[in-house]
Design a protein around this motif. Sequence first.
Motif, PDB file in Angstrom:
ATOM      1  N   TYR A 329       1.790  42.956  54.895  1.00 31.49           N
ATOM      2  CA  TYR A 329       1.565  41.698  54.171  1.00 31.49           C
ATOM      3  C   TYR A 329       0.375  41.873  53.264  1.00 31.49           C
ATOM      4  O   TYR A 329      -0.709  42.249  53.713  1.00 31.49           O
ATOM      5  CB  TYR A 329       1.385  40.543  55.166  1.00 31.49           C
ATOM      6  CG  TYR A 329       2.685  40.306  55.885  1.00 31.49           C
ATOM      7  CD1 TYR A 329       3.648  39.461  55.339  1.00 31.49           C
ATOM      8  CD2 TYR A 329       2.995  41.008  57.050  1.00 31.49           C
ATOM      9  CE1 TYR A 329       4.885  39.308  55.949  1.00 31.49           C
ATOM     10  CE2 TYR A 329       4.215  40.862  57.669  1.00 31.49           C
ATOM     11  CZ  TYR A 329       5.159  40.020  57.113  1.00 31.49           C
ATOM     12  OH  TYR A 329       6.387  39.880  57.690  1.00 31.49           O
ATOM     13  N   THR A 331      -2.722  40.990  50.988  1.00 31.50           N
ATOM     14  CA  THR A 331      -3.720  39.915  51.139  1.00 31.50           C
ATOM     15  C   THR A 331      -4.018  39.197  49.822  1.00 31.50           C
ATOM     16  O   THR A 331      -4.642  38.146  49.829  1.00 31.50           O
ATOM     17  CB  THR A 331      -5.041  40.476  51.698  1.00 31.50           C
ATOM     18  OG1 THR A 331      -5.489  41.516  50.822  1.00 31.50           O
ATOM     19  CG2 THR A 331      -4.856  41.025  53.095  1.00 31.50           C
ATOM     20  N   THR A 353      -1.822  43.988  57.553  1.00 35.16           N
ATOM     21  CA  THR A 353      -2.089  43.522  56.191  1.00 35.16           C
ATOM     22  C   THR A 353      -2.500  44.716  55.345  1.00 35.16           C
ATOM     23  O   THR A 353      -2.999  45.724  55.849  1.00 35.16           O
ATOM     24  CB  THR A 353      -3.231  42.483  56.157  1.00 35.16           C
ATOM     25  OG1 THR A 353      -4.427  43.092  56.644  1.00 35.16           O
ATOM     26  CG2 THR A 353      -2.878  41.260  56.996  1.00 35.16           C
ATOM     27  N   THR A 355      -4.605  45.526  51.627  1.00 28.75           N
ATOM     28  CA  THR A 355      -5.452  44.960  50.575  1.00 28.75           C
ATOM     29  C   THR A 355      -5.564  45.978  49.443  1.00 28.75           C
ATOM     30  O   THR A 355      -5.996  47.113  49.679  1.00 28.75           O
ATOM     31  CB  THR A 355      -6.862  44.657  51.127  1.00 28.75           C
ATOM     32  OG1 THR A 355      -6.719  43.768  52.238  1.00 28.75           O
ATOM     33  CG2 THR A 355      -7.756  44.038  50.063  1.00 28.75           C
ATOM     34  N   SER A 389       5.448  39.929  51.878  1.00 31.12           N
ATOM     35  CA  SER A 389       5.644  41.225  52.517  1.00 31.12           C
ATOM     36  C   SER A 389       5.949  42.270  51.446  1.00 31.12           C
ATOM     37  O   SER A 389       6.629  41.983  50.453  1.00 31.12           O
ATOM     38  CB  SER A 389       6.758  41.150  53.559  1.00 31.12           C
ATOM     39  OG  SER A 389       8.005  41.082  52.926  1.00 31.12           O
TER      40      SER A 389
END
Length: 395
Positions: A329, A331, A353, A355, A389
Amino acid sequence: MKSVDAHLAEILATVRPLAPIELELEQSLGATLAEEVSSPVPLPPFDNSAMDGYAVRAEDIADVPVTLPVIDDVAAGSVELRAVGPGHAVRIMTGAPLPAGADTVVPVEWTDGGTVSVRIDRRAEAGNAIRRAGEDVHAGDVVLEPGTLIGAAQLGIIAGVGRRRVWARPRPRVVVISTGAELVEPGGTLERGQIWDSNSFTLTAAVREAGAEGYRAGSVGDDPKVLLDRLDTHLVRADAIITSGGVSMGAYEPVKEALSPLSTVRFEKVAMQPGMPQGFGVLGEDQVPIFTLPGNPVSSFVSFMLFVRPALAKMRGLPAGLPETVTAYVTGPLRSPAGRRSFLRGVLEGDGTVTPVRGQGSHQFAALALANALIVVPEDVTEVAGGSSVEVIRL
Ligand code: AMP
Ligand code: MG
């Protein structure tokens, strides 16, 4: 523009698994087995003790405590063994052959540890702490199949069945050449307009991480003749060649200038970012594959991961394809050019997550060094909202 998938498919259709050779055991780490390896003997080869303790007859220790005379001492490697008669005990070490007559081993911890006689405080069932011959492998059993990658454990079992050499596909030998008149060896000082050559180090290291042998053949400036000379020198010993730089649209593109006339190497635009200008083909009588990667450090690294790494896997006789992805996922929001597959640099966390790192330019290789993942944004997606996602390639 050619798709990433089409470019990789063409590469994989061209490169061939290396021919198997007979390798010394010490040279076989990272090679791919090309034969069945079987054991000429059972493993273990003989019944032996799994613990330090006493070999006895189970019926003699049915009632404990009991004290028995110690008639012999057997260590691993002992050959002269006295049989264990009724009422006898033999002190035995881990890996030592089980003497005839004994049917159980009492761990030393269940005894007083005596050497002349021993007091046994706990009974052991018949068969206790005994490793039977053939319990791991029967004589003639295949222990490794062709196609197995030889890692430390596989090397161990090859040695463990008594082999000194194996038939295996060796690790491909890959020569890495940088181009660019601006390049200086790290360690030297920079004049105006110069940069230190990093790609040849990155790519050679990436080759090694991919299980092949990397040879850094330095930089050839921007002279196509020097490049051709250098290629000539290295073709004899290389299973593959990687160049960086000199394949863009500008002037002074030595790789394009040197290799375009040969017509065995094609220069194309691949619908990706970073890394649009790509070249691939074969050189010389032996049709040695050559990957001509773009010069920007992030571009050459990403191109390696997408195209060269799978090709090396195929040359090793291993399954080959685009790097596997995991779902994560993101960010924050992402942007990506229409019609091109993006590979953005990101930090994947344990919580699933990812980034994006700051600095997504193809020249920003400090940012690449902070990343542990490539976030893949498909060709038809131009914007990704934070929290969505995404598919991610772990680095
Ligand atoms: P090129 O593909 O040769 O046009 O190079 C594109 C960019 O990558 C230029 O900014 C080059 O200076 C840089 N570059 C090329 N080769 C290397 C290298 N070996 N190490 C670091 N940067 C490089
Ligand atoms: Mg250049």
